[in-house]
Each structure stands twice: as structure tokens, then as C-alpha cells.
Design a protein around this motif. Structure first.
Motif, PDB file in Angstrom:
ATOM      1  N   ALA A 157       0.829  -1.208   0.000  1.00 19.07           N
ATOM      2  CA  ALA A 157       0.000   0.000   0.000  1.00 19.07           C
ATOM      3  C   ALA A 157       0.864   1.258   0.000  1.00 19.07           C
ATOM      4  O   ALA A 157       0.595   2.217  -0.732  1.00 19.07           O
ATOM      5  CB  ALA A 157      -0.943  -0.015   1.208  1.00 19.07           C
ATOM      6  N   ASN A 158       1.913   1.265   0.818  1.00 16.79           N
ATOM      7  CA  ASN A 158       2.810   2.428   0.864  1.00 16.79           C
ATOM      8  C   ASN A 158       3.496   2.655  -0.474  1.00 16.79           C
ATOM      9  O   ASN A 158       3.569   3.780  -0.978  1.00 16.79           O
ATOM     10  CB  ASN A 158       3.869   2.228   1.959  1.00 16.79           C
ATOM     11  CG  ASN A 158       3.366   2.610   3.334  1.00 16.79           C
ATOM     12  OD1 ASN A 158       2.510   3.486   3.466  1.00 16.79           O
ATOM     13  ND2 ASN A 158       3.892   1.970   4.362  1.00 16.79           N
ATOM     14  N   ALA A 163       4.189   5.478  -5.710  1.00 13.37           N
ATOM     15  CA  ALA A 163       4.218   5.391  -7.167  1.00 13.37           C
ATOM     16  C   ALA A 163       3.138   6.267  -7.793  1.00 13.37           C
ATOM     17  O   ALA A 163       3.377   6.975  -8.772  1.00 13.37           O
ATOM     18  CB  ALA A 163       4.043   3.935  -7.609  1.00 13.37           C
ATOM     19  N   GLU A 164       1.927   6.230  -7.225  1.00 16.76           N
ATOM     20  CA  GLU A 164       0.822   7.034  -7.764  1.00 16.76           C
ATOM     21  C   GLU A 164       1.106   8.527  -7.625  1.00 16.76           C
ATOM     22  O   GLU A 164       0.909   9.305  -8.561  1.00 16.76           O
ATOM     23  CB  GLU A 164      -0.477   6.695  -7.029  1.00 16.76           C
ATOM     24  CG  GLU A 164      -1.076   5.362  -7.408  1.00 16.76           C
ATOM     25  CD  GLU A 164      -2.382   5.088  -6.690  1.00 16.76           C
ATOM     26  OE1 GLU A 164      -3.293   4.537  -7.315  1.00 16.76           O
ATOM     27  OE2 GLU A 164      -2.492   5.424  -5.496  1.00 16.76           O
ATOM     28  N   THR A 165       1.567   8.931  -6.445  1.00 13.64           N
ATOM     29  CA  THR A 165       1.805  10.350  -6.197  1.00 13.64           C
ATOM     30  C   THR A 165       2.986  10.857  -7.006  1.00 13.64           C
ATOM     31  O   THR A 165       2.957  11.947  -7.568  1.00 13.64           O
ATOM     32  CB  THR A 165       2.066  10.590  -4.700  1.00 13.64           C
ATOM     33  OG1 THR A 165       0.987  10.033  -3.944  1.00 13.64           O
ATOM     34  CG2 THR A 165       2.159  12.076  -4.398  1.00 13.64           C
ATOM     35  N   GLN A 185      10.568   9.243  -3.581  1.00 14.10           N
ATOM     36  CA  GLN A 185      11.246   8.010  -3.196  1.00 14.10           C
ATOM     37  C   GLN A 185      12.294   8.306  -2.130  1.00 14.10           C
ATOM     38  O   GLN A 185      12.443   7.557  -1.155  1.00 14.10           O
ATOM     39  CB  GLN A 185      11.915   7.370  -4.426  1.00 14.10           C
ATOM     40  CG  GLN A 185      10.949   6.813  -5.460  1.00 14.10           C
ATOM     41  CD  GLN A 185      10.399   5.462  -5.067  1.00 14.10           C
ATOM     42  OE1 GLN A 185      10.739   4.921  -4.024  1.00 14.10           O
ATOM     43  NE2 GLN A 185       9.542   4.904  -5.897  1.00 14.10           N
ATOM     44  N   SER A 186      13.023   9.390  -2.301  1.00 13.73           N
ATOM     45  CA  SER A 186      14.048   9.754  -1.331  1.00 13.73           C
ATOM     46  C   SER A 186      13.435  10.152   0.006  1.00 13.73           C
ATOM     47  O   SER A 186      13.983   9.851   1.067  1.00 13.73           O
ATOM     48  CB  SER A 186      14.893  10.913  -1.875  1.00 13.73           C
ATOM     49  OG  SER A 186      15.607  10.518  -3.018  1.00 13.73           O
ATOM     50  N   PHE A 187      12.292  10.827  -0.048  1.00 14.15           N
ATOM     51  CA  PHE A 187      11.600  11.245   1.170  1.00 14.15           C
ATOM     52  C   PHE A 187      11.217  10.049   2.046  1.00 14.15           C
ATOM     53  O   PHE A 187      11.491  10.009   3.244  1.00 14.15           O
ATOM     54  CB  PHE A 187      10.353  12.046   0.787  1.00 14.15           C
ATOM     55  CG  PHE A 187       9.415  12.317   1.932  1.00 14.15           C
ATOM     56  CD1 PHE A 187       9.753  13.224   2.926  1.00 14.15           C
ATOM     57  CD2 PHE A 187       8.189  11.669   2.008  1.00 14.15           C
ATOM     58  CE1 PHE A 187       8.889  13.483   3.979  1.00 14.15           C
ATOM     59  CE2 PHE A 187       7.319  11.913   3.055  1.00 14.15           C
ATOM     60  CZ  PHE A 187       7.672  12.830   4.040  1.00 14.15           C
ATOM     61  N   VAL A 188      10.593   9.035   1.429  1.00 14.40           N
ATOM     62  CA  VAL A 188      10.165   7.883   2.219  1.00 14.40           C
ATOM     63  C   VAL A 188      11.362   7.013   2.602  1.00 14.40           C
ATOM     64  O   VAL A 188      11.336   6.311   3.619  1.00 14.40           O
ATOM     65  CB  VAL A 188       9.095   7.066   1.467  1.00 14.40           C
ATOM     66  CG1 VAL A 188       7.829   7.890   1.303  1.00 14.40           C
ATOM     67  CG2 VAL A 188       9.580   6.591   0.114  1.00 14.40           C
ATOM     68  N   TRP A 189      12.416   7.047   1.772  1.00 15.20           N
ATOM     69  CA  TRP A 189      13.653   6.325   2.133  1.00 15.20           C
ATOM     70  C   TRP A 189      14.214   6.903   3.432  1.00 15.20           C
ATOM     71  O   TRP A 189      14.666   6.177   4.310  1.00 15.20           O
ATOM     72  CB  TRP A 189      14.649   6.456   0.993  1.00 15.20           C
ATOM     73  CG  TRP A 189      15.929   5.677   1.161  1.00 15.20           C
ATOM     74  CD1 TRP A 189      16.881   5.857   2.111  1.00 15.20           C
ATOM     75  CD2 TRP A 189      16.389   4.594   0.351  1.00 15.20           C
ATOM     76  NE1 TRP A 189      17.919   4.977   1.947  1.00 15.20           N
ATOM     77  CE2 TRP A 189      17.640   4.191   0.870  1.00 15.20           C
ATOM     78  CE3 TRP A 189      15.876   3.946  -0.771  1.00 15.20           C
ATOM     79  CZ2 TRP A 189      18.373   3.152   0.301  1.00 15.20           C
ATOM     80  CZ3 TRP A 189      16.621   2.919  -1.329  1.00 15.20           C
ATOM     81  CH2 TRP A 189      17.850   2.528  -0.798  1.00 15.20           C
ATOM     82  N   LEU A 386      13.491   3.834 -11.203  1.00 11.21           N
ATOM     83  CA  LEU A 386      13.456   3.393 -12.592  1.00 11.21           C
ATOM     84  C   LEU A 386      12.148   2.675 -12.917  1.00 11.21           C
ATOM     85  O   LEU A 386      11.481   2.981 -13.915  1.00 11.21           O
ATOM     86  CB  LEU A 386      14.643   2.464 -12.859  1.00 11.21           C
ATOM     87  CG  LEU A 386      14.631   1.684 -14.181  1.00 11.21           C
ATOM     88  CD1 LEU A 386      14.773   2.641 -15.356  1.00 11.21           C
ATOM     89  CD2 LEU A 386      15.733   0.629 -14.195  1.00 11.21           C
ATOM     90  N   ILE A 387      11.747   1.732 -12.055  1.00  6.60           N
ATOM     91  CA  ILE A 387      10.529   0.959 -12.306  1.00  6.60           C
ATOM     92  C   ILE A 387       9.298   1.856 -12.211  1.00  6.60           C
ATOM     93  O   ILE A 387       8.337   1.694 -12.984  1.00  6.60           O
ATOM     94  CB  ILE A 387      10.428  -0.215 -11.316  1.00  6.60           C
ATOM     95  CG1 ILE A 387      11.506  -1.259 -11.637  1.00  6.60           C
ATOM     96  CG2 ILE A 387       9.047  -0.862 -11.374  1.00  6.60           C
ATOM     97  CD1 ILE A 387      11.387  -1.885 -13.013  1.00  6.60           C
ATOM     98  N   ALA A 388       9.299   2.807 -11.274  1.00 11.48           N
ATOM     99  CA  ALA A 388       8.165   3.723 -11.166  1.00 11.48           C
ATOM    100  C   ALA A 388       7.997   4.531 -12.453  1.00 11.48           C
ATOM    101  O   ALA A 388       6.877   4.845 -12.862  1.00 11.48           O
ATOM    102  CB  ALA A 388       8.353   4.658  -9.974  1.00 11.48           C
ATOM    103  N   GLN A 389       9.100   4.862 -13.116  1.00 12.17           N
ATOM    104  CA  GLN A 389       9.038   5.612 -14.368  1.00 12.17           C
ATOM    105  C   GLN A 389       8.582   4.726 -15.524  1.00 12.17           C
ATOM    106  O   GLN A 389       7.892   5.180 -16.437  1.00 12.17           O
ATOM    107  CB  GLN A 389      10.406   6.217 -14.679  1.00 12.17           C
ATOM    108  CG  GLN A 389      10.824   7.304 -13.697  1.00 12.17           C
ATOM    109  CD  GLN A 389      12.277   7.717 -13.854  1.00 12.17           C
ATOM    110  OE1 GLN A 389      12.952   7.266 -14.766  1.00 12.17           O
ATOM    111  NE2 GLN A 389      12.756   8.561 -12.957  1.00 12.17           N
TER     112      GLN A 389
END
Length: 469
Positions: A157-158, A163-165, A185-189, A386-389
Motif C-alpha cells: 500500500a505504501n 508510485a501514484e503520487t 522516493q528519497s523522502f520515504v527512504w 526506474l521501475i516507477a518511471q
């Protein structure tokens, strides 16, 4: 390092550079109004979710000592149990498909977050409440499986929310869109890494002062608090892109199957999973070597893991500021080579070379062992971006879940390979003479995937969100 330690990873802090969520907060193809950073709680939801997941290292260190000292298991059994506990992580594609296709009360992210947190809270509190007479490897394994089932649902879910946002346009420039994805991605990392820093620091201290079951109870209560906070948030306030709610599981599976047939996605995920699976993990062996043979204190192991998490924070900051423009193939290959170098360094450590140079064992464990442990996961950040893109819109949850599932399965495989390698070289809980040879084999296996690194694309064009049916 197991998936449950983690492996789940990202960066930027609440005091760091703003993520321009007033731009990220636009509704997708469904239309709608712009939501400002102050009005949109998505940053807080993601921060809490990834921070608590980072804290999972706290009870899992207690599990290591509980199995070694309480149930008296050997290194191979310890590693088999910890890797087998990650089996629910392999089911992530199913959880992703369900969360993409099945709405609960008009929501398809927040309810699954709540369910996953609830399952984790129940499992850890149940382990904490077990009476000494009823504790066995079997029932501990069942509750650990339940905990990882909940954790995997939360991670799906996270990751889908990220990915959506991150795919929502921040400007007319595709480069800006890609940059926005990397920032989130960096923020949640960072959130996950900060949780890991705190969790490992507390675990190193708590292991000497409290029983493992007390640690389990503390984390279970923390999860209970997270559960009540999560259910107080309605998904509409996150302003996620609108998707048709009548897609259905069958259609979502069909779409996922179609996405996975795209060469750039199929080859990338296959290579990435293989780059983990082919490396025999020696985590259980090294844990026994450090604690049983070298008598390294648990506080030093905790500080080692803290050092690793701090390195993760620095890595995500450096990636966000300097490395987002570096081709992913080049960056991931460089990380793979660095891992092999550190494994060779471990050979010198076990042979006593650093000790003869005046470097105490505890200092090496804190710095180099802690760094090697997280190096395994450095490449997840650029690869997930990369995969999100590459991911077509509307399939974010399913594809990201499939990726995490592939990584989880690869980590389980490399754990079993590590047990086989330890048996092959004759390493036991009391005999570590074959450990240097095992580490050299591990380093050689780490370099093998570089021969097929061309499977990772370097030129990536972000996908736009598909129109609603």
C-alpha cells in the motif's frame, strides 16, 4: 540482512527540502482541485508508515537473540527460520492486485494499510504474551509469518501511494516529473532509514536490559497506536489520482501480465532479482561468528546497524542531490562491485589481518559490517525510481508489489544458498575455519550479474496516466 529488517527504504526529512506537494497534490485524469502541502496529509501518512516499518529492526534483533539464546538453535537453523518467515513477502503481487482492484468503503490504499498494521500488532503482542511453557519454534514461526504478512500488505500500500503520487505531473517538463518521483522516493527512504537508526540504537541497548518478549510487546503497542492513527485518515484527503473502481481482479491481473511482458520491465526485474538470488547470504553464520566466537557485545551490533542506517540516509541524500541523473545501469553496477570489495574485506577480517594492524574487532564490525549489510539495499532506491518511471499508470500497486515480491523471493533463495554454502565449507556454530573460503565464493557470485547488466535500461521516459474507461 533479511527483508524484514528492511527492507523497505527511502529519504528526505520533515525538516528537509519541501517536496512541492502543492504540485504533487493534483488529481489525475479524474480532475479536481489542487491541494496544498498543509492541506494534504499524504506526507505525514507516508512518513509514519515508512518510519514504523523502519523500526521493525527493533523486535527482529530480539528475535535473533531469542532464537540463539532462548531456543538454542544453530546458525543454519537460525538462517532458515528467518528466511522462511519472509515467505508472505512473496505474495505481494496478489496483495497489489487486490488493492488496485478492490475498494473498501470507496478506498483502496488506507484500508490495506490499516489491515497490515493490525496483523503486525496482533502477532507481536501475541508472541510477547506467550507463556514460557508454550514457546516453541513452531508457534514462534507462525506468528513471525503473520507479522510479515501484515508488513508485506503495508509495504504494498505504501509503495503504491508513492508510485501514484510520484507519477503526477509537477510541470510540463518530463524531466521535472522524473525528478519529482525521485524526490518522493528519497523522502520515504529517509523516513524508513530514520526508523532503522532509532530501532537499531534502541535494540542494541534493550537487548542487554530487557527480555526479547518485552521488546516484542513494546513494538506491538506502537503498531496499535499506528493503527488508530491510520484509520482516522480518509483516503480522499490524500488526493490520489482517480482510478475506475470497477476494474476487477481479473482485469487487473491481465494488465499486470501485459506490463510484465514489456521487455524493458521483464528484463530489468529478472536481472535485479537474480542479482540478489545468486549471492549466498551468510547472515546467520556471521551473527554467530560475531557473538559466539568474537564475543561482540549486542550494543556494538546495534551501533553497527545504526551506522548502516546512517549510511542509508547519506546515500539517499547524495542520490537525491547528485545521482538522479546518473544512468541506473551504471549506478547499480557500481554498487554491485562495491559489495564484492567489502566481502573480500570480510575475508581479511576473519583472517585477522585488521586485528594485526591494530583495528579492534568491534570497530570493524561497527563500521564495515554495518555498511556491507546496507550496501545490499543501496541499489533498491535507483531501481525503484526506474521501475516507477517505466510503470504504466493504473498498475502501480501491482507492479511495485511484484518487484518487492521478486526481491523477497530472491532474498529467501540466497538465504537457503547461504545455508548450503556454510554446510559445504564445513562452518558450524563452533567451527568457523571455512568462513574465509565461503566469503570468497560469496564475493565471486556477487560479480557474476555484471555480465548481464545490459538488461537494465538507461534511457527512461516516464509513462503518463491512462484515461479512465
Amino acid at each position: 540482512m533479511t527483508t524484514s529488517d528492511n527492507a523497505d527504504l527511502k529519504l528526505d526529512g520533515s525538516d528537509g527540502e519541501p517536496l512541492r506537494l502543492e504540485e504533487l497534490g493534483r488529481v489525475g485524469s479524474g480532475g479536481g482541485v489542487m491541494v496544498s502541502e498543509e492541506e494534504n496529509p499524504i506526507r505525514k501518512v507516508l512518513w509514519l508508515g515508512f518510519w514504523v516499518q523502519g523500526l521493525r529492526c527493533f523486535p527482529w534483533m530480539g528475535v535473533n537473540y531469542f532464537l540463539k539464546d532462548g531456543l538454542k538453535v544453530d546458525p543454519s537453523t537460525l538462517q532458515v527460520l528467518l528466511n522462511s518467515a519472509n515467505l508472505p513477502m512473496v505474495g505481494k503481487p496478489l496483495y497489489g492486485v487486490v488493492s488496485d482492484a478492490v475498494y473498501i468503503g470507496g478506498q483502496h490504499r488506507i484500508p490495506y494499510l490499516a489491515i497490515g498494521v493490525f496483523l503486525q500488532a496482533v502477532s507481536w503482542i501475541a508472541i510477547a504474551m506467550l507463556s514460557p511453557a508454550s514457546i516453541s519454534i513452531f508457534n514462534i514461526s507462525l506468528f513471525l509469518l503473520l507479522s510479515n504478512l501484515g508488513a508485506s500488505i503495508v509495504e504494498v500500500a505504501n509503495d503504491a501511494i508513492v508510485a501514484e503520487t510520484g507519477k503526477q505531473p509537477t510541470s510540463s517538463s518530463k524531466n521535472s516529473q522524473s525528478s519529482s518521483s525521485g524526490e518522493l522516493q528519497s523522502f520515504v527512504w529517509m523516513a524508513c532509514s530514520l526508523g532503522g537508526v532509532l530501532g537499531n540504537l534502541l535494540a542494541g541497548v534493550a537487548t542487554d536490559r530487557f527480555s526479547p518478549q518485552t521488546m516484542f510487546l513494546f513494538f506491538g503497542l506502537l503498531l496499535a497506536i499506528q493503527f488508530f492513527i491510520t484509520i482516522s485518515v480518509h483516503e480522499s484527503s490524500l488526493n490520489l489520482p482517480k482510478s475506475p473502481s470497477n476494474v476487477g481482479i481479473k482485469k487487473q491481473l491481465s494488465e499486470l501480465s501485459g506490463v510484465l511482458r514489456k521487455p524493458e520491465i521483464a528484463y530489468s526485474i529478472t536481472w535485479f532479482a537474480a542479482s540478489y538470488a545468486i549471492i549466498p547470504a551468510l547472515t546467520g553464520t556471521m551473527f554467530f561468528y560475531q557473538t559466539q566466537y568474537l564475543k561482540i557485545d549486542s550494543s556494538a551490533l546495534g551501533i553497527s546497524k545504526v551506522f548502516g542506517q546512517v549510511a542509508m540516509l547519506l546515500w539517499s541524500f547524495i542520490y537525491n542531490q547528485r545521482l538522479k541523473s546518473v544512468p541506473p545501469r551504471k549506478l547499480i553496477s557500481a554498487i554491485q562491485v562495491t559489495m564484492a570489495v567489502f566481502m573480500v574485506s570480510d575475508v581479511l577480517f576473519v583472517e585477522g589481518v585488521y586485528r594485526k594492524m591494530g583495528v579492534p574487532d568491534s570497530v570493524y564490525v561497527v563500521i564495515f559490517s554495518g555498511l556491507l549489510e546496507v550496501l545490499f539495499f543501496f541499489k533498491i532506491l535507483p531501481f525503484s525510481v526506474l521501475i516507477a518511471q517505466l510503470c504504466p499508470a493504473g498498475c502501480e500497486g501491482s507492479l511495485m508489489a511484484f518487484l518487492m515480491s521478486a526481491i523477497a523471493l530472491a532474498l529467501i533463495v540466497n538465504g537457503y544458498l547461504g545455508v548450503a554454502l556454510a554446510k559445504f565449507v564445513g562452518v558450524t556454530g563452533n567451527d568457523f575455519s571455512g568462513l574465509p573460503r565461503a566469503l570468497l565464493i560469496q564475493a565471486a557470485c556477487t560479480l557474476v550479474p555484471l555480465y548481464w547488466s545490459s538488461c537494465i535500461p538507461d534511457d527512461v521516459k516516464p509513462k503518463t496516466r491512462r484515461k479512465s474507461d
